[in-house]
Design an enzyme around this catalytic site. Structure first.
Site, PDB file in Angstrom:
ATOM      1  N   SER A  15      74.535  67.120  67.783  1.00  0.00           N
ATOM      2  CA  SER A  15      73.466  66.695  66.868  1.00  0.00           C
ATOM      3  C   SER A  15      72.101  66.652  67.557  1.00  0.00           C
ATOM      4  CB  SER A  15      73.774  65.307  66.304  1.00  0.00           C
ATOM      5  OG  SER A  15      72.672  64.878  65.524  1.00  0.00           O
ATOM      6  N   LYS A  66      80.706  61.293  55.436  1.00  0.00           N
ATOM      7  CA  LYS A  66      79.724  60.995  54.374  1.00  0.00           C
ATOM      8  C   LYS A  66      80.351  60.287  53.163  1.00  0.00           C
ATOM      9  CE  LYS A  66      76.460  64.332  55.942  1.00  0.00           C
ATOM     10  NZ  LYS A  66      75.715  65.562  55.805  1.00  0.00           N
TER      11      LYS A  66
HETATM   12  P1  NDP Z   1      82.934  67.976  55.823  1.00  0.00           P
HETATM   13  O1  NDP Z   1      83.892  67.721  56.918  1.00  0.00           O
HETATM   14  O2  NDP Z   1      82.682  66.926  54.810  1.00  0.00           O
HETATM   15  O3  NDP Z   1      83.403  69.293  55.009  1.00  0.00           O
HETATM   16  C1  NDP Z   1      83.779  70.445  55.709  1.00  0.00           C
HETATM   17  C2  NDP Z   1      83.832  71.650  54.767  1.00  0.00           C
HETATM   18  O4  NDP Z   1      84.037  72.819  55.558  1.00  0.00           O
HETATM   19  C3  NDP Z   1      84.979  71.603  53.767  1.00  0.00           C
HETATM   20  O5  NDP Z   1      84.572  72.270  52.597  1.00  0.00           O
HETATM   21  C4  NDP Z   1      86.086  72.396  54.515  1.00  0.00           C
HETATM   22  O6  NDP Z   1      87.027  72.980  53.667  1.00  0.00           O
HETATM   23  C5  NDP Z   1      85.231  73.485  55.140  1.00  0.00           C
HETATM   24  N1  NDP Z   1      85.816  74.119  56.339  1.00  0.00           N
HETATM   25  C6  NDP Z   1      86.010  73.549  57.558  1.00  0.00           C
HETATM   26  N2  NDP Z   1      86.484  74.471  58.425  1.00  0.00           N
HETATM   27  C7  NDP Z   1      86.577  75.632  57.734  1.00  0.00           C
HETATM   28  C8  NDP Z   1      87.017  76.949  58.075  1.00  0.00           C
HETATM   29  N3  NDP Z   1      87.453  77.233  59.325  1.00  0.00           N
HETATM   30  N4  NDP Z   1      86.998  77.932  57.121  1.00  0.00           N
HETATM   31  C9  NDP Z   1      86.569  77.630  55.875  1.00  0.00           C
HETATM   32  N5  NDP Z   1      86.151  76.398  55.478  1.00  0.00           N
HETATM   33  C10 NDP Z   1      86.162  75.417  56.414  1.00  0.00           C
HETATM   34  O7  NDP Z   1      81.583  68.437  56.544  1.00  0.00           O
HETATM   35  P2  NDP Z   1      80.084  68.368  55.952  1.00  0.00           P
HETATM   36  O8  NDP Z   1      80.146  68.820  54.539  1.00  0.00           O
HETATM   37  O9  NDP Z   1      79.471  67.070  56.237  1.00  0.00           O
HETATM   38  O10 NDP Z   1      79.328  69.460  56.883  1.00  0.00           O
HETATM   39  C11 NDP Z   1      79.527  70.845  56.686  1.00  0.00           C
HETATM   40  C12 NDP Z   1      78.584  71.639  57.586  1.00  0.00           C
HETATM   41  O11 NDP Z   1      77.235  71.457  57.209  1.00  0.00           O
HETATM   42  C13 NDP Z   1      78.682  71.261  59.067  1.00  0.00           C
HETATM   43  O12 NDP Z   1      78.601  72.450  59.831  1.00  0.00           O
HETATM   44  C14 NDP Z   1      77.446  70.408  59.290  1.00  0.00           C
HETATM   45  O13 NDP Z   1      77.000  70.452  60.639  1.00  0.00           O
HETATM   46  C15 NDP Z   1      76.463  71.097  58.356  1.00  0.00           C
HETATM   47  N6  NDP Z   1      75.369  70.208  57.916  1.00  0.00           N
HETATM   48  C16 NDP Z   1      74.085  70.519  58.262  1.00  0.00           C
HETATM   49  C17 NDP Z   1      73.047  69.747  57.846  1.00  0.00           C
HETATM   50  C18 NDP Z   1      71.649  70.118  58.209  1.00  0.00           C
HETATM   51  O14 NDP Z   1      70.767  69.284  58.060  1.00  0.00           O
HETATM   52  N7  NDP Z   1      71.417  71.338  58.643  1.00  0.00           N
HETATM   53  C19 NDP Z   1      73.260  68.527  57.031  1.00  0.00           C
HETATM   54  C20 NDP Z   1      74.640  68.322  56.675  1.00  0.00           C
HETATM   55  C21 NDP Z   1      75.647  69.121  57.136  1.00  0.00           C
HETATM   56  P3  NDP Z   1      88.336  72.159  53.175  1.00  0.00           P
HETATM   57  O15 NDP Z   1      87.874  71.319  52.036  1.00  0.00           O
HETATM   58  O16 NDP Z   1      89.294  73.218  52.779  1.00  0.00           O
HETATM   59  O17 NDP Z   1      88.800  71.351  54.363  1.00  0.00           O
END
Ligand code: NDP
Length: 274
Positions: A15, A66
């Site tokens: 982060s 979250k």
């Molecule tokens: P969560 O853990 O809440 O959700 C993760 C998501 O990613 C789910 O939809 C999950 O699918 C999917 N996922 C995880 N691994 C894989 C994979 N190998 N292939 C396909 N789908 C996958 O995380 P967040 O929603 O909080 O964060 C998601 C991303 O967004 C992160 O990379 C985070 O760093 C980034 N982010 C960036 C921000 C910014 O300000 N730039 C702000 C917020 C987040 P499933 O439901 O099937 O498990």
């Protein structure tokens, strides 16, 4: 007295929020300390309670907490309520106020920084975690033609779509059914790029002149962005969104919206996109 804030997540070492809040503090003359807190997967509540006991005034929350932060808050803003997810917590002695600044951050970055019009566009949102939940409401408010939500776990995409259906034109689509559909903006809201992985998206999903936006930042040209570039899309990572959502959190905590441009430029020097 130095005010204490933190980002809580797992993983959290990547982060950039501590650097951003330190830069905002220097810019506005506010005396604060902002740390990274790694919480175990089932230990969000305990980590927050300990931080509060040591004088924590507020916290940002990142993956995968979250939804836990939403459950922990005693009061939430309308946008956090709509999302069912919280990324900004503010503490006082008895109450915990939860808000969600991800959507404002993404929309400001796309619309104001990248000059990408959202109104009338076809958007594909890949991912249905806390980040996707936070940004869909503010994106719908910009009036896209449609937002299609696809996710590895289909039921989670269905849940988000049901939540937002009363607000705008939003549909669920299986990753396997993307072939034959085209989008003007494709957003990777999955955590796949953290592990250098790629959600399954056909190259032809990127329409001519489209934008490929990976919410991940600091990983250079991720496999998703490389795919978008191969497909002829312009590419953007989540660094701009990160700085904009941080500025919105800063506003909630300190009543001042800091300038984001210089902070973004500084961070970009160390995180080039190619
Ligand atoms: P969560 O853990 O809440 O959700 C993760 C998501 O990613 C789910 O939809 C999950 O699918 C999917 N996922 C995880 N691994 C894989 C994979 N190998 N292939 C396909 N789908 C996958 O995380 P967040 O929603 O909080 O964060 C998601 C991303 O967004 C992160 O990379 C985070 O760093 C980034 N982010 C960036 C921000 C910014 O300000 N730039 C702000 C917020 C987040 P499933 O439901 O099937 O498990």
């Amino acid at each position: 007295m130095t005010l204490r804030y933190a980002i809580i997540g797992n993983p959290v070492a990547h982060s950039k929020s501590p650097e951003i809040h330190a830069a905002f503090a220097a810019q506005t003359g506010i005396d604060l300390r902002y740390d990274r807190l790694l919480a175990p997967p089932d230990g969000f509540r305990a980590a927050v309670e300990e931080f509060r006991a040591h004088g924590g005034r507020g916290a940002n929350v990142t993956l995968p907490f979250k939804l836990d932060a939403f459950a922990y808050a005693t009061e939430v803003s309308n946008r956090a309520h709509d999302a069912g997810a919280v990324n900004t917590l503010t503490f006082d002695s008895t109450r915990v106020f939860g808000d969600n600044t991800d959507g404002v951050g993404l929309v400001k970055d796309m619309r104001d920084n990248l000059k990408c019009a959202i109104a009338g566009t076809r958007i594909l949102m890949v991912g249905a975690g806390g980040a996707a939940r936070g940004v869909i409401g503010p994106l719908l408010a910009e009036g896209p033609a449609v937002i299609a939500v696809a996710n590895r776990t289909f039921s989670k995409a269905e849940e988000i779509v049901q939540r937002y259906r009363p607000v705008g034109n939003i549909i669920v689509i299986a990753l396997a059914d993307l072939l034959g559909h085209q989008f003007d903006i494709v957003i990777n809201a999955t955590a796949a790029s953290l592990e250098n992985d790629l959600p399954v998206i056909p190259r032809r999903a990127f329409a001519e002149g489209s934008l490929a936006y990976d919410m991940m930042y600091g990983k250079g040209l991720t496999p998703f962005l490389a795919l978008g570039r191969q497909a002829g899309a312009s590419v953007a990572d989540g660094l701009g969104m990160l700085v904009e959502q941080a500025a919105e959190s800063f506003l909630i905590w300190h009543g001042i919206r800091p300038n984001t441009e210089t902070v973004y430029r500084q961070l970009r020097l160390f995180a080039p996109l190619n």
